[in-house]
Design a protein around this motif. Structure first.
Motif, short mmCIF file in Angstrom:
data_model
loop_
_atom_site.label_atom_id
_atom_site.label_comp_id
_atom_site.label_asym_id
_atom_site.label_seq_id
_atom_site.Cartn_x
_atom_site.Cartn_y
_atom_site.Cartn_z
N ASP A 137 0.84 -1.32 0.07
CA ASP A 137 0.02 -0.09 0.12
C ASP A 137 0.84 1.40 0.02
OD1 ASP A 137 0.84 -0.33 2.49
OD2 ASP A 137 -0.94 -0.28 3.59
N VAL A 138 2.14 1.11 -0.25
CA VAL A 138 2.89 2.34 -0.37
C VAL A 138 3.09 2.93 -1.84
CG1 VAL A 138 4.38 1.26 1.41
CG2 VAL A 138 5.05 1.00 -0.92
N LEU A 139 2.33 2.40 -2.77
CA LEU A 139 2.23 3.12 -4.03
C LEU A 139 1.27 4.16 -4.17
CD1 LEU A 139 2.65 0.20 -6.37
CD2 LEU A 139 4.36 1.75 -5.67
N ASP A 140 1.33 5.35 -4.91
CA ASP A 140 0.49 6.24 -5.01
C ASP A 140 -0.33 5.81 -6.07
OD1 ASP A 140 -1.08 8.57 -5.69
OD2 ASP A 140 0.63 9.91 -5.72
N VAL A 165 3.83 4.25 -12.46
CA VAL A 165 4.89 3.41 -11.96
C VAL A 165 6.37 4.01 -11.80
CG1 VAL A 165 6.23 1.10 -12.37
CG2 VAL A 165 3.87 1.21 -12.89
N ALA A 166 6.65 4.74 -12.88
CA ALA A 166 8.13 5.49 -12.94
C ALA A 166 8.02 6.53 -11.99
CB ALA A 166 8.16 5.92 -14.41
N ARG A 167 7.01 7.35 -11.88
CA ARG A 167 6.79 8.39 -10.81
C ARG A 167 7.11 7.95 -9.42
NH1 ARG A 167 6.30 13.62 -11.16
NH2 ARG A 167 5.61 13.63 -13.49
N ASN A 168 6.45 6.68 -9.18
CA ASN A 168 6.34 6.09 -7.94
C ASN A 168 7.59 5.84 -7.51
OD1 ASN A 168 3.82 5.50 -6.23
ND2 ASN A 168 3.07 5.16 -8.25
N VAL A 169 8.47 5.26 -8.39
CA VAL A 169 9.76 4.61 -8.25
C VAL A 169 10.86 5.90 -8.11
CG1 VAL A 169 11.83 3.28 -9.20
CG2 VAL A 169 9.35 2.16 -9.33
N ALA A 170 10.62 6.85 -8.75
CA ALA A 170 11.34 8.14 -8.76
C ALA A 170 11.29 8.59 -7.30
CB ALA A 170 11.15 9.22 -9.78
N ARG A 171 10.16 8.70 -6.90
CA ARG A 171 9.99 9.24 -5.42
C ARG A 171 11.04 8.74 -4.47
NH1 ARG A 171 5.65 8.19 -2.35
NH2 ARG A 171 4.81 6.60 -3.68
N SER A 172 11.31 7.54 -4.45
CA SER A 172 12.27 6.93 -3.67
C SER A 172 13.67 7.10 -3.64
CB SER A 172 12.07 5.38 -3.39
OG SER A 172 12.47 4.65 -4.60
N GLU A 193 2.27 -7.44 -10.44
CA GLU A 193 2.73 -5.92 -10.98
C GLU A 193 2.88 -5.06 -10.02
OE1 GLU A 193 0.95 -5.92 -15.70
OE2 GLU A 193 -0.41 -5.41 -14.02
N ARG A 194 1.91 -5.27 -9.13
CA ARG A 194 2.26 -4.16 -7.94
C ARG A 194 3.35 -4.59 -7.05
NH1 ARG A 194 -1.61 -0.74 -6.52
NH2 ARG A 194 -1.52 0.60 -4.51
N PHE A 195 3.71 -5.82 -7.01
CA PHE A 195 4.61 -6.30 -6.36
C PHE A 195 6.09 -5.80 -6.82
CE2 PHE A 195 8.24 -9.38 -5.98
CZ PHE A 195 8.25 -9.47 -4.18
N ARG A 196 6.07 -6.01 -8.11
CA ARG A 196 7.23 -5.77 -8.88
C ARG A 196 7.68 -4.27 -8.87
NH1 ARG A 196 6.48 -6.54 -14.17
NH2 ARG A 196 4.45 -7.83 -14.20
N ALA A 197 6.55 -3.40 -8.82
CA ALA A 197 6.72 -1.85 -8.76
C ALA A 197 7.25 -1.54 -7.26
CB ALA A 197 5.57 -1.26 -9.09
#
Length: 543
Positions: A410-413, A418-425, A459-463
């Protein structure tokens, strides 16, 4: 309706995710009584198909017809924590009416609510007991129950309705070994239509047939998972053999086409020589030249067509061979010195769940399996170690950068890509670096621009995992909460390989015993009202 007549029928079914790509186009599916396991790679549309059948999504084209009452246990449904057990079971109104009648209130409306179901409480308690929930009663609230108990409670609510068609989506994800056995028993006893999506090998060994969803269509295999894998192995060996035959034919046709070109070149040289020497009349030589050109053209076309046909057969043979992309997980080089302290626990009391008596010190790159029954407090402890929760008492101290992969993902926006979520970290990494890492997790090109809300469970797990491993600083203590939930078998294997190469400390909460045994666990920490360090050895869950 009798279970024997229950049925699911999907005709020319099509569906497109809002903001996403096409999932199905013209899918046909017919499922009759018996236990059917629906399998396929992460993101192929299994959960979407169940939601379409359940009527939770509307198809863009085609029809879904259900014969019999339908029950659906979704993968990610969350119950209101304030609900009582009897409300989840759907019997609260009948219980209230029974209580009123027993108290002397004989108004007609109470009898109308009860109908003929005077034994509703006994039936409900029997259903709970059959799933190992006999101890919770009917008045406890959902907030007092563990995630696994909530899964079984939702299943009990469905079984009480006795639907002819039952849809289960990853039902064993949050269950401990004892609860899984209870669910297996319920599956074994099912007599209607059961369509189950799962990566749980033991559950799939109990089905009557396998429906393999791939590239938007379903292929049927009789028998359980083992029978499916054996049949698929035979099928794929035959397909690879056909590829070898087709490759050989293509090479032969290329050689024959090349030889034909050589032969025709010789004929042209000979014809030119005859023309130059004028050994025959000009009219005759002209006729021969024209005939030779026609013959050469036919010869060339024949061999070219044979080569094209051989290449077409090779393409079709190659299409029958499965070449599934797998995630390439590269964990950061975060070696922890064997003597350095990573984590200290002393009588931690998370803000929910039971307080945990005892202590634990983790030094160096230890690998700890965190086990215990549903409700023992595993998730609460991991969230406390990760700093998401503040302990009510005791001591929790980490000495290195920590990464936490939550069970609920539940940490994804959901509104972000997907790219923007990963870039946040990893704000200091370039967009190209982020997308290069995402490609290793099979988010390539436009797939990285999909909103998180459109992702499947796998897919959510992978992201989420990509976001965790790209974080700055890189984690030297990894906390994983049921990491194999929603993963297909190939992804579990790749995760196992990656964790085997990880040089930091690792704490994994999981009921997946084969997975725990495959990642080189060095210590076991069992929660049973306290922190019980059971040392090295095989991982087993008790009742």
């Amino acid at each position: 309706m009798p279970a024997a007549t229950a049925h699911i029928s999907c005709t020319s079914l099509s569906f497109r995710h809002p903001g996403g790509g096409e999932v199905f186009t013209g899918l046909d599916l017919s499922v009759g009584p018996g236990r059917t396991g629906l399998i396929g790679l992460n993101g192929c549309g299994k959960s979407t198909l169940l939601r379409l059948i359940a009527g939770e999504l509307a198809p863009s084209a085609g029809t879904v017809r259900i014969r019999g009452e339908l029950g659906h246990l979704p993968q990610t449904a969350v119950l209101d924590t304030a609900l009582r057990v009897d409300q989840v079971l759907g019997i609260a109104d009948r219980r209230a009416a029974l209580d009123a009648v027993e108290s002397g209130d004989v108004r007609a409306e109470h009898f109308a609510v009860i109908g003929d179901d005077w034994g509703v409480e006994e039936r409900s308690l029997a259903a709970l007991d059959g799933l190992g929930l006999g101890h919770i009663g009917l008045d406890r609230t959902v907030g007092e129950m563990s995630g696994g108990e909530c899964v079984l409670l939702r299943l009990a609510a469905l079984l009480l309705r006795r639907p002819g068609v039952l849809l289960l989506d990853e039902p064993t994800n949050d269950l401990d070994a004892y609860a899984r056995r209870r669910l297996y028993d319920a599956v074994d006893a099912w007599s209607g239509v059961l369509l189950v999506v799962s990566h749980d090998r033991e559950l799939l060994e109990r089905v009557d047939r396998i429906a393999d969803l791939r590239d938007g269509s379903v292929t049927w295999y009789g028998g359980n998972l083992s029978a499916y894998q054996e049949a698929l192995a035979v099928e794929q060996e035959a397909a690879r053999r056909m590829v070898r035959v087709a490759e050989s034919d293509v090479q032969r046709q290329k050689r024959e086409l090349s030889a034909a070109h050589v032969t025709l070149a010789r004929r042209r040289r000979y014809g030119q020589k005859m023309w130059d020497t004028r050994r025959e009349p000009k009219v005759v030589m002209g006729q021969r030249k024209r005939a030779a050109q026609v013959s050469a053209g036919k010869h060339r076309i024949l061999h070219t067509e044979r080569l094209a046909a051989a290449e077409q057969r090779l393409e079709e043979a190659e299409a029958a061979v499965r070449v599934d992309e797998e995630i390439r997980i590269e964990l950061p080089g975060t070696r922890v010195h064997p003597g350095s302290e990573v984590l200290l626990l002393r009588d931690p009391a998370p803000p929910y769940g039971p307080p945990l008596r005892g202590g634990l010190t983790v030094r160096g790159p230890e690998r700890i399996a965190l086990t215990g029954r549903n409700g023992a407090g595993k998730t609460a402890l991991l969230r406390t170690i990760a700093g998401e929760l503040t302990p009510l008492s005791g001591e929790v101290r980490t000495s290195v950068a920590t990464g936490f992969l939550p069970q609920r993902l539940d940490v994804l926006d959901d509104d972000a890509s997907v790219a923007r979520n990963v870039a946040r970290s990893a704000p200091d990494r370039t967009e190209n670096a982020v997308r290069a890492r995402l490609a290793r997790f099979l988010f390539k090109g436009a797939a990285a621009d999909r909103p998180a809300s459109a992702l499947s469970g796998g897919e959510r797990f992978r992201a989420t995992l990509a976001m965790l491993l790209l974080a700055d600083p890189a984690p030297r203590l990894l906390l994983l909460d049921e990491p194999t939930n929603s993963l297909d078998l190939a992804s579990v294997r790749r995760l196992t390989e990656a964790l085997a190469a990880y040089e930091g400390a690792l704490i994994v909460a999981s009921h997946d015993v084969p997975f725990l045994e495959s990642i080189g666990i060095t210590r076991r920490l069992r929660l049973d009202g306290g922190l019980r360090d059971t040392g090295p050895g095989a991982v087993r869950e008790g009742r």
